[in-house]
Design a protein around this motif. Sequence first.
Motif, PDB file in Angstrom:
ATOM      1  N   ILE A 182      20.607  69.416  65.225  1.00 52.01           N
ATOM      2  CA  ILE A 182      21.969  68.613  65.031  1.00 52.01           C
ATOM      3  C   ILE A 182      22.176  68.235  66.299  1.00 52.01           C
ATOM      4  O   ILE A 182      22.165  69.064  67.308  1.00 52.01           O
ATOM      5  CB  ILE A 182      23.119  69.546  64.358  1.00 52.01           C
ATOM      6  CG1 ILE A 182      22.694  69.905  62.959  1.00 52.01           C
ATOM      7  CG2 ILE A 182      24.220  68.734  64.260  1.00 52.01           C
ATOM      8  CD1 ILE A 182      23.525  71.043  62.442  1.00 52.01           C
ATOM      9  N   ALA A 183      22.727  66.837  66.512  1.00 47.73           N
ATOM     10  CA  ALA A 183      23.023  66.261  67.597  1.00 47.73           C
ATOM     11  C   ALA A 183      24.465  66.095  67.720  1.00 47.73           C
ATOM     12  O   ALA A 183      25.214  65.816  66.801  1.00 47.73           O
ATOM     13  CB  ALA A 183      22.165  65.191  67.941  1.00 47.73           C
ATOM     14  N   TYR A 184      24.938  65.875  68.936  1.00 40.58           N
ATOM     15  CA  TYR A 184      26.497  65.583  68.897  1.00 40.58           C
ATOM     16  C   TYR A 184      26.773  64.119  69.790  1.00 40.58           C
ATOM     17  O   TYR A 184      26.125  64.344  70.909  1.00 40.58           O
ATOM     18  CB  TYR A 184      27.317  66.710  69.594  1.00 40.58           C
ATOM     19  CG  TYR A 184      28.693  66.460  69.561  1.00 40.58           C
ATOM     20  CD1 TYR A 184      29.703  66.596  68.553  1.00 40.58           C
ATOM     21  CD2 TYR A 184      29.641  66.196  70.890  1.00 40.58           C
ATOM     22  CE1 TYR A 184      31.062  66.363  68.570  1.00 40.58           C
ATOM     23  CE2 TYR A 184      30.803  66.063  70.980  1.00 40.58           C
ATOM     24  CZ  TYR A 184      31.386  66.034  69.587  1.00 40.58           C
ATOM     25  OH  TYR A 184      33.033  65.916  69.806  1.00 40.58           O
ATOM     26  N   LEU A 185      27.413  63.394  69.195  1.00 46.09           N
ATOM     27  CA  LEU A 185      27.468  62.033  70.007  1.00 46.09           C
ATOM     28  C   LEU A 185      29.021  61.829  70.185  1.00 46.09           C
ATOM     29  O   LEU A 185      29.960  61.823  69.301  1.00 46.09           O
ATOM     30  CB  LEU A 185      26.628  61.083  69.184  1.00 46.09           C
ATOM     31  CG  LEU A 185      26.773  59.609  69.848  1.00 46.09           C
ATOM     32  CD1 LEU A 185      25.863  59.576  71.203  1.00 46.09           C
ATOM     33  CD2 LEU A 185      26.165  58.553  68.986  1.00 46.09           C
ATOM     34  N   HIS A 208      26.301  79.777  64.273  1.00 45.90           N
ATOM     35  CA  HIS A 208      25.407  79.555  63.116  1.00 45.90           C
ATOM     36  C   HIS A 208      24.009  79.926  63.650  1.00 45.90           C
ATOM     37  O   HIS A 208      22.985  79.547  62.868  1.00 45.90           O
ATOM     38  CB  HIS A 208      25.546  78.071  62.668  1.00 45.90           C
ATOM     39  CG  HIS A 208      26.667  78.051  61.737  1.00 45.90           C
ATOM     40  ND1 HIS A 208      26.783  78.404  60.267  1.00 45.90           N
ATOM     41  CD2 HIS A 208      27.890  77.578  62.076  1.00 45.90           C
ATOM     42  CE1 HIS A 208      28.077  78.095  59.950  1.00 45.90           C
ATOM     43  NE2 HIS A 208      28.695  77.643  60.923  1.00 45.90           N
ATOM     44  N   GLY A 209      23.779  80.177  64.888  1.00 43.52           N
ATOM     45  CA  GLY A 209      22.420  80.633  65.464  1.00 43.52           C
ATOM     46  C   GLY A 209      21.684  79.305  65.601  1.00 43.52           C
ATOM     47  O   GLY A 209      20.361  79.360  65.597  1.00 43.52           O
ATOM     48  N   LEU A 210      22.147  78.144  65.839  1.00 43.67           N
ATOM     49  CA  LEU A 210      21.396  77.078  65.948  1.00 43.67           C
ATOM     50  C   LEU A 210      21.430  76.650  67.500  1.00 43.67           C
ATOM     51  O   LEU A 210      22.393  76.865  68.249  1.00 43.67           O
ATOM     52  CB  LEU A 210      22.263  75.781  65.163  1.00 43.67           C
ATOM     53  CG  LEU A 210      22.266  76.119  63.695  1.00 43.67           C
ATOM     54  CD1 LEU A 210      23.246  74.844  63.188  1.00 43.67           C
ATOM     55  CD2 LEU A 210      21.035  76.198  62.890  1.00 43.67           C
ATOM     56  N   LYS A 211      20.342  76.147  67.929  1.00 39.68           N
ATOM     57  CA  LYS A 211      20.165  75.785  69.224  1.00 39.68           C
ATOM     58  C   LYS A 211      20.730  74.638  69.746  1.00 39.68           C
ATOM     59  O   LYS A 211      20.889  73.568  69.091  1.00 39.68           O
ATOM     60  CB  LYS A 211      18.659  75.777  69.707  1.00 39.68           C
ATOM     61  CG  LYS A 211      18.155  77.236  69.460  1.00 39.68           C
ATOM     62  CD  LYS A 211      16.511  77.085  69.924  1.00 39.68           C
ATOM     63  CE  LYS A 211      15.818  78.408  69.690  1.00 39.68           C
ATOM     64  NZ  LYS A 211      14.494  78.386  70.326  1.00 39.68           N
ATOM     65  N   THR A 212      21.415  74.576  71.031  1.00 44.07           N
ATOM     66  CA  THR A 212      21.689  73.221  71.558  1.00 44.07           C
ATOM     67  C   THR A 212      21.054  72.965  72.902  1.00 44.07           C
ATOM     68  O   THR A 212      20.801  74.064  73.408  1.00 44.07           O
ATOM     69  CB  THR A 212      23.091  73.034  71.719  1.00 44.07           C
ATOM     70  OG1 THR A 212      23.597  74.353  72.589  1.00 44.07           O
ATOM     71  CG2 THR A 212      24.158  73.405  70.603  1.00 44.07           C
ATOM     72  N   GLY A 238      13.534  63.992  67.102  1.00 42.11           N
ATOM     73  CA  GLY A 238      13.383  64.593  65.747  1.00 42.11           C
ATOM     74  C   GLY A 238      14.894  65.069  65.173  1.00 42.11           C
ATOM     75  O   GLY A 238      14.779  66.002  64.290  1.00 42.11           O
ATOM     76  N   ILE A 239      15.803  64.894  65.744  1.00 41.53           N
ATOM     77  CA  ILE A 239      17.111  65.377  65.200  1.00 41.53           C
ATOM     78  C   ILE A 239      17.267  64.899  64.028  1.00 41.53           C
ATOM     79  O   ILE A 239      16.995  63.636  63.324  1.00 41.53           O
ATOM     80  CB  ILE A 239      18.409  64.473  65.933  1.00 41.53           C
ATOM     81  CG1 ILE A 239      18.262  65.150  67.431  1.00 41.53           C
ATOM     82  CG2 ILE A 239      19.611  64.695  65.282  1.00 41.53           C
ATOM     83  CD1 ILE A 239      18.554  66.471  67.676  1.00 41.53           C
TER      84      ILE A 239
END
Length: 333
Positions: A182-185, A208-212, A238-239
């Motif tokens: 998941i990306a943030y813009l 949530h244990g998601l990598k950034t 690959g987002i």
Amino acid sequence: MTTIQDIADKMGVSKSTVSKALNDAPDISEALRKQVLETAVALGYTKLRRYKKPTKKVCIIIEKENMRYQEPHHFAYDILVGFRQMAEPAGFDVEIVPVDIKTQRSQHYDVFMLKHDYIGAFVVGFSLSDPWIQDFKISRTPAVLFDNYIVGNPSTAYVGIDNEEGMELAVSYLAGLGHRKIAYLSSSLGARVLQARHAAFLRSMHQHGLKTSPAAIGCSYYLSECMEKHLPRFLENGITAIICNQDTLASATLTQCQQLGFQVPDDISIIGFDDLPIAACTSPPLTTIRQDRLELGKSGFFALSSLLNHIPISTYLLHAQLIQRESTRKIPL
């Protein structure tokens, strides 16, 4: 309590001269009027006579370079309507006051308020670089700031939605759909609310244990840079989902993805923030986080009313709401 006589003694002028300056008498020069107003503010003077009038004057101050408000589809339109719906039946005269940096630099916030006979303000659209943001740290005239927070001044309050909750709703929803990349813009982080949403995204991803990574976060003042620099990088890496910090940016992202040959939501899911009228009209309609702008305006009045009654309210947050539409989908197994 400071009196007109106190101001006159401080300046070495007559009481009548001070009274004339405070009441905009035509035989007082602008330079002297300015000096009287500044002295009055420095001494903590407030025009008690204002409270004796049938109608009490408050204003909604809008940074006109940052916030649009004239038309129903503009972000601040419903905020202003909500404030007036509560203030005017309560006996307040509400004036809309657009300002810019030049106006702010020309006089202190308290001086401006005293000069125009306003007893309080709802402040909308200010960025961290606006001069009056510094004034609010020491101002005495009640001010409720939309999406800005001032530490340590009981004459100010902050109204907004719970951005932490809003970003958690967005990330949790995408995670539930199976998204892991998941990306943030975001547009420029020059406003406090945009900084808050950015930080909330990072915290929610971590929870949530998601990598950034820096490669999955893009921030720019210019829409063109978001579309031409950050978005292609997301797609190349690959987002599978993008959270945008506002609906206008999300709408542009959706259109640009389609122009680049990506299908929304089959190839990429997109979530906005605000639930502007445009969100329901994009193709496909945009999943987003709703700010109830009418209720935010009403909350602005509640907070200002508290300050005017010497209740030092600090923060008034509304719950965020996830609006599920067709720009997001579950990751295929």
